[in-house]
Design an enzyme around this catalytic site. Structure first.
Site, PDB file in Angstrom:
ATOM      1  N   ASN A 158       0.843  -1.197   0.000  1.00 10.53           N
ATOM      2  CA  ASN A 158       0.000   0.000   0.000  1.00 10.53           C
ATOM      3  C   ASN A 158       0.878   1.245   0.000  1.00 10.53           C
ATOM      4  O   ASN A 158       2.099   1.150  -0.043  1.00 10.53           O
ATOM      5  CB  ASN A 158      -0.952  -0.036   1.211  1.00 10.53           C
ATOM      6  CG  ASN A 158      -0.189  -0.126   2.520  1.00 10.53           C
ATOM      7  OD1 ASN A 158       0.578   0.762   2.860  1.00 10.53           O
ATOM      8  ND2 ASN A 158      -0.367  -1.240   3.238  1.00 10.53           N
ATOM      9  N   ASP A 159       0.249   2.403   0.054  1.00 10.18           N
ATOM     10  CA  ASP A 159       0.975   3.668  -0.130  1.00 10.18           C
ATOM     11  C   ASP A 159       1.687   4.192   1.110  1.00 10.18           C
ATOM     12  O   ASP A 159       2.287   5.264   1.064  1.00 10.18           O
ATOM     13  CB  ASP A 159      -0.003   4.767  -0.589  1.00 10.18           C
ATOM     14  CG  ASP A 159      -0.317   4.645  -2.065  1.00 10.18           C
ATOM     15  OD1 ASP A 159       0.534   4.147  -2.813  1.00 10.18           O
ATOM     16  OD2 ASP A 159      -1.428   5.068  -2.462  1.00 10.18           O
TER      17      ASP A 159
END
Ligand code: CTP
Ligand code: CA
Length: 221
Positions: free
Chosen positions: A34-35
């Site tokens: 994820n980011d």
């Protein structure tokens, strides 16, 4: 590394922080993640160390840390869980700032997956264990804090997590539209089991880390 802290308000305290997004292996060359940049968790670790704590940072990120921070590099949620649990008994404060992947591929292939034909593919996922929830259930003397990154209904969702995970502090932040993940500043609301929600104004992650740790120390007494 610069920190906003000079006094030793965490002297003698053992702090465990997690940071970054977990990487869930699919095959030798691919993973799901994820980011999350790990900046918020790393800021908490650095501020805690500057404030005199003995700090273990369990992280998937490569952010700069003070020499006093003991780093444990992990990739997957399973590795993070094992590392956090190994340090839990001795900890005074544990803060789960990591963005733990909710799911991982049901199988990590030993060989690079090859595409077959022209069809799409469906990837079977299984749910990862909830590390924070397990800590909330197991805690004795530890102060346990988590984060809730939400795009919608931030306070309601975060309040539900505070109760469901049985934690001492839930730090709610709105993500999306340039906020939260990978930004240098942040804006959060502290949710406590028996105190009014406490908004912290937009500030650098380092400044917020200092405010959060001071609040935790005050509440711990
Ligand atoms: N967390 C965890 N283990 C997981 C998932 C989340 O320890 N498997 C922790 C995160 O580090 C964070 C808190 O739980 O401190 C909340 O994470 P979040 O993703 O917001 O909550 P979830 O319970 O996963 O719910 P959802 O993603 O569905 O909103
Ligand atoms: Ca989640």
């Amino acid at each position: 590394v610069q920190t906003a802290t000079s006094d030793q308000f965490l002297a003698g305290c053992k702090v465990v922080v997690t940071a970054g997004g977990t990487r869930e292996r699919l095959d030798p060359v691919r993973y799901l993640t994820n980011d999350s940049s790990g900046k918020m968790g790393t800021a908490l670790a650095n501020v805690a160390a500057a404030a005199g704590a003995q700090v273990t940072l369990v992280t998937t990120a490569a952010q700069p840390v003070l020499p006093a921070v003991q780093q444990v590099a992990v990739a997957s949620a399973a590795e993070m869980k094992a590392a956090v649990e190994a340090h839990f008994a001795a900890a005074d404060i544990v803060i789960m700032a990591a963005a733990v992947a909710d799911y991982r591929p049901a199988q990590a292939a030993d060989h690079k997956l090859k595409k077959t034909g022209e069809a799409g593919m469906t990837l079977p996922l299984v749910q990862n264990p909830d590390i924070l929830k397990a800590l909330g259930a197991a805690k004795t003397h530890q102060f346990v804090a988590g984060f809730a990154a939400e795009t919608d209904h931030v306070l309601a969702n975060a309040a539900a997590k505070l109760a469901r995970k049985h934690v001492d502090l839930l730090i709610a932040n709105q993500v999306g539209a340039g906020r939260g993940f990978n930004a240098d500043d942040n804006e959060v609301v502290l949710l406590w089991p028996d105190r009014a929600p406490q908004p912290l104004a937009r500030a650098s992650k380092l400044t917020l880390a200092s405010q959060i740790l001071r609040q935790i120390q005050e509440v711990r007494g």
